[in-house]
Design a protein around this motif. Sequence first.
Motif, PDB file in Angstrom:
ATOM      1  N   ALA A  80       0.831  -1.210   0.000  1.00 17.32           N
ATOM      2  CA  ALA A  80       0.000   0.000   0.000  1.00 17.32           C
ATOM      3  C   ALA A  80       0.863   1.256   0.000  1.00 17.32           C
ATOM      4  CB  ALA A  80      -0.930  -0.006   1.215  1.00 17.32           C
ATOM      5  N   SER A  81       1.967   1.208   0.725  1.00 15.21           N
ATOM      6  CA  SER A  81       2.877   2.355   0.763  1.00 15.21           C
ATOM      7  C   SER A  81       3.499   2.596  -0.608  1.00 15.21           C
ATOM      8  CB  SER A  81       3.978   2.115   1.796  1.00 15.21           C
ATOM      9  OG  SER A  81       3.431   1.897   3.079  1.00 15.21           O
ATOM     10  N   GLY A  82       3.844   1.498  -1.287  1.00 11.16           N
ATOM     11  CA  GLY A  82       4.391   1.631  -2.638  1.00 11.16           C
ATOM     12  C   GLY A  82       3.390   2.250  -3.595  1.00 11.16           C
ATOM     13  N   VAL A  83       2.113   1.868  -3.473  1.00 13.82           N
ATOM     14  CA  VAL A  83       1.068   2.451  -4.314  1.00 13.82           C
ATOM     15  C   VAL A  83       0.954   3.955  -4.045  1.00 13.82           C
ATOM     16  CG1 VAL A  83      -1.398   2.447  -4.860  1.00 13.82           C
ATOM     17  CG2 VAL A  83      -0.203   0.284  -4.435  1.00 13.82           C
ATOM     18  N   LEU A  84       1.038   4.351  -2.778  1.00 22.25           N
ATOM     19  CA  LEU A  84       0.979   5.771  -2.427  1.00 22.25           C
ATOM     20  C   LEU A  84       2.155   6.536  -3.021  1.00 22.25           C
ATOM     21  CD1 LEU A  84      -0.173   5.691   1.317  1.00 22.25           C
ATOM     22  CD2 LEU A  84      -1.533   6.277  -0.692  1.00 22.25           C
ATOM     23  N   ILE A  85       3.333   5.925  -3.013  1.00 23.42           N
ATOM     24  CA  ILE A  85       4.503   6.582  -3.598  1.00 23.42           C
ATOM     25  C   ILE A  85       4.299   6.807  -5.090  1.00 23.42           C
ATOM     26  CG2 ILE A  85       6.954   6.304  -4.161  1.00 23.42           C
ATOM     27  CD1 ILE A  85       7.222   4.796  -1.458  1.00 23.42           C
ATOM     28  N   TYR A  86       3.898   5.757  -5.786  1.00 25.86           N
ATOM     29  CA  TYR A  86       3.613   5.884  -7.208  1.00 25.86           C
ATOM     30  C   TYR A  86       2.535   6.944  -7.443  1.00 25.86           C
ATOM     31  CZ  TYR A  86       6.140   1.873  -9.158  1.00 25.86           C
ATOM     32  OH  TYR A  86       7.115   1.017  -9.618  1.00 25.86           O
ATOM     33  N   GLY A  87       1.441   6.842  -6.691  1.00 26.95           N
ATOM     34  CA  GLY A  87       0.335   7.774  -6.864  1.00 26.95           C
ATOM     35  C   GLY A  87       0.754   9.205  -6.620  1.00 26.95           C
ATOM     36  N   GLY A  88       1.546   9.442  -5.579  1.00 34.06           N
ATOM     37  CA  GLY A  88       1.993  10.796  -5.277  1.00 34.06           C
ATOM     38  C   GLY A  88       2.890  11.364  -6.358  1.00 34.06           C
ATOM     39  N   VAL A  89       3.856  10.559  -6.802  1.00 35.82           N
ATOM     40  CA  VAL A  89       4.801  11.031  -7.822  1.00 35.82           C
ATOM     41  C   VAL A  89       4.076  11.350  -9.127  1.00 35.82           C
ATOM     42  CG1 VAL A  89       6.732  10.350  -9.302  1.00 35.82           C
ATOM     43  CG2 VAL A  89       6.817   9.864  -6.856  1.00 35.82           C
ATOM     44  N   TYR A  90       3.240  10.436  -9.587  1.00 34.94           N
ATOM     45  CA  TYR A  90       2.594  10.645 -10.888  1.00 34.94           C
ATOM     46  C   TYR A  90       1.442  11.637 -10.823  1.00 34.94           C
ATOM     47  CZ  TYR A  90       5.384   7.180 -13.288  1.00 34.94           C
ATOM     48  OH  TYR A  90       6.433   6.519 -13.870  1.00 34.94           O
ATOM     49  N   PHE A 136      10.853   2.818   6.904  1.00 36.28           N
ATOM     50  CA  PHE A 136      10.471   4.172   6.511  1.00 36.28           C
ATOM     51  C   PHE A 136       9.543   4.188   5.294  1.00 36.28           C
ATOM     52  CE2 PHE A 136      13.835   5.834   9.240  1.00 36.28           C
ATOM     53  CZ  PHE A 136      13.265   7.035   9.657  1.00 36.28           C
ATOM     54  N   THR A 137       9.313   3.033   4.675  1.00 39.33           N
ATOM     55  CA  THR A 137       8.493   2.994   3.459  1.00 39.33           C
ATOM     56  C   THR A 137       7.089   3.575   3.665  1.00 39.33           C
ATOM     57  OG1 THR A 137       9.710   1.075   2.617  1.00 39.33           O
ATOM     58  CG2 THR A 137       7.539   1.487   1.676  1.00 39.33           C
ATOM     59  N   PRO A 138       6.355   3.230   4.739  1.00 45.73           N
ATOM     60  CA  PRO A 138       5.023   3.836   4.927  1.00 45.73           C
ATOM     61  C   PRO A 138       5.083   5.358   5.074  1.00 45.73           C
ATOM     62  CG  PRO A 138       5.266   1.884   6.301  1.00 45.73           C
ATOM     63  CD  PRO A 138       6.623   2.196   5.758  1.00 45.73           C
ATOM     64  N   ILE A 139       6.104   5.852   5.761  1.00 46.27           N
ATOM     65  CA  ILE A 139       6.234   7.297   5.939  1.00 46.27           C
ATOM     66  C   ILE A 139       6.477   7.976   4.600  1.00 46.27           C
ATOM     67  CG2 ILE A 139       7.591   9.131   7.036  1.00 46.27           C
ATOM     68  CD1 ILE A 139       8.177   7.160   9.316  1.00 46.27           C
ATOM     69  N   VAL A 140       7.370   7.394   3.815  1.00 45.60           N
ATOM     70  CA  VAL A 140       7.660   7.948   2.486  1.00 45.60           C
ATOM     71  C   VAL A 140       6.397   7.940   1.629  1.00 45.60           C
ATOM     72  CG1 VAL A 140       9.000   7.622   0.362  1.00 45.60           C
ATOM     73  CG2 VAL A 140      10.087   7.295   2.579  1.00 45.60           C
ATOM     74  N   GLY A 141       5.616   6.860   1.713  1.00 45.01           N
ATOM     75  CA  GLY A 141       4.384   6.779   0.948  1.00 45.01           C
ATOM     76  C   GLY A 141       3.411   7.891   1.305  1.00 45.01           C
ATOM     77  N   ILE A 142       3.196   8.109   2.596  1.00 47.87           N
ATOM     78  CA  ILE A 142       2.265   9.147   3.048  1.00 47.87           C
ATOM     79  C   ILE A 142       2.759  10.530   2.640  1.00 47.87           C
ATOM     80  CG2 ILE A 142       1.292  10.259   5.094  1.00 47.87           C
ATOM     81  CD1 ILE A 142       1.316   7.486   6.434  1.00 47.87           C
ATOM     82  N   VAL A 143       4.056  10.786   2.844  1.00 49.52           N
ATOM     83  CA  VAL A 143       4.619  12.103   2.526  1.00 49.52           C
ATOM     84  C   VAL A 143       4.505  12.412   1.035  1.00 49.52           C
ATOM     85  CG1 VAL A 143       6.764  13.443   2.416  1.00 49.52           C
ATOM     86  CG2 VAL A 143       6.181  12.180   4.499  1.00 49.52           C
ATOM     87  N   PHE A 144       4.891  11.479   0.185  1.00 49.74           N
ATOM     88  CA  PHE A 144       4.883  11.759  -1.251  1.00 49.74           C
ATOM     89  C   PHE A 144       3.466  11.802  -1.817  1.00 49.74           C
ATOM     90  CE2 PHE A 144       9.363  11.356  -1.051  1.00 49.74           C
ATOM     91  CZ  PHE A 144       9.853  11.981  -2.194  1.00 49.74           C
ATOM     92  N   PHE A 145       2.547  11.020  -1.245  1.00 53.43           N
ATOM     93  CA  PHE A 145       1.166  11.124  -1.708  1.00 53.43           C
ATOM     94  C   PHE A 145       0.578  12.473  -1.309  1.00 53.43           C
ATOM     95  CE2 PHE A 145      -3.425  10.159  -1.653  1.00 53.43           C
ATOM     96  CZ  PHE A 145      -3.543   9.722  -2.961  1.00 53.43           C
TER      97      PHE A 145
END
Length: 265
Positions: free
Chosen positions: A156-166, A237-246
Amino acid sequence: MREWKHILGIFADYLGQYFKTRLAYRADFLGELASNLIYELINLVFIVVVFQHVPLLNDWSRDEIIFIYGFFLIPYALFSMFFGFWDFNERYIIRGEMDRVLTRPLNNLAQVCLESIAPDRIFGVVTGLIIMGYAAIRLELSFTWYDPIIFLVLVASGVLIYGGVYTAIAAVSFFSDSRTGISPMIWNIQQYGRYPVDVYNKVIRIVLTYILPFAFVGVYPAAYFLRKEAWYVYAAFTPIVGIVFFAIGIFVWNWGVRKYSGAGS
C-alpha cells in the motif's frame, strides 16, 4: 469522510460494471491478459540471462533479484489500475476535458482516476505473487505470522509513492501545453527501482531514495522479506515515504487546479 465513502462506492460500482462488459468478450479479455503476462516474463528472462554470465550482482543472487522484481510488480500493478495518467495532458488539458470534470460535484482527481481506471491491471498482482513465490521457494525463505500484514502495508505504501509522484507530474500539465510531458522519462527512471540500489552510482542512489523514491517500491521493502538486515531501516520508513509523497502529490494537484484557467478557444 462522507465524500470519500461516496467515491469508494462509485469505484466499486465501476469495477463491477467493467468486469461485466469485459467478460462479455472473453477471448479478447484473456488475450490481453496473456500479452501482459508475456511482457513481464520477457523482463524476467532478461534477469535470468544476465545471471548466466555473473553468479552475483554486488552480493545479490539471481533469485533475490527475481524476488525484488516480483515485489516491484505488485504495487505498480495496483497503481496503474487506479492512476492512469499516461495521456492526462493531451486528453484533459489540450482537448479541454478538464473543464468538464471541474463542472461536476465529485472530487476532480477521483473523476480523472475513474475515467482512466484499468481493472485488468490487477492481474499484474497475480504475476508478481507467482514470481515472488517461485523465488521464495528457491531461496527457502521462512515467514512469520505477521509478515502478510507487513506485506500489505508495504505494498500500500508503494502504491501511495507511485500515486503521489505521478499525480504531481500530471499536475505539471496545468502549467504546460506539451502533449507528453515528463511522464515517459519518469517511467524509465522508475524501472531502476526493481534492482538493488547499491549496484548504481551514488547519484542514482540518491535520486531513487530521496527525489523519486522508487527504491521504496522495490528493493527496500523486498529486502525485509529477504532478511537483509542492512536495509531494515529503509523498509521501516516505506510507509512514511508513501504518506509524505502522496500528500505532496495531492498538494501539487490542488495547486495546479487552482491555477488552471481553462482550455480557452
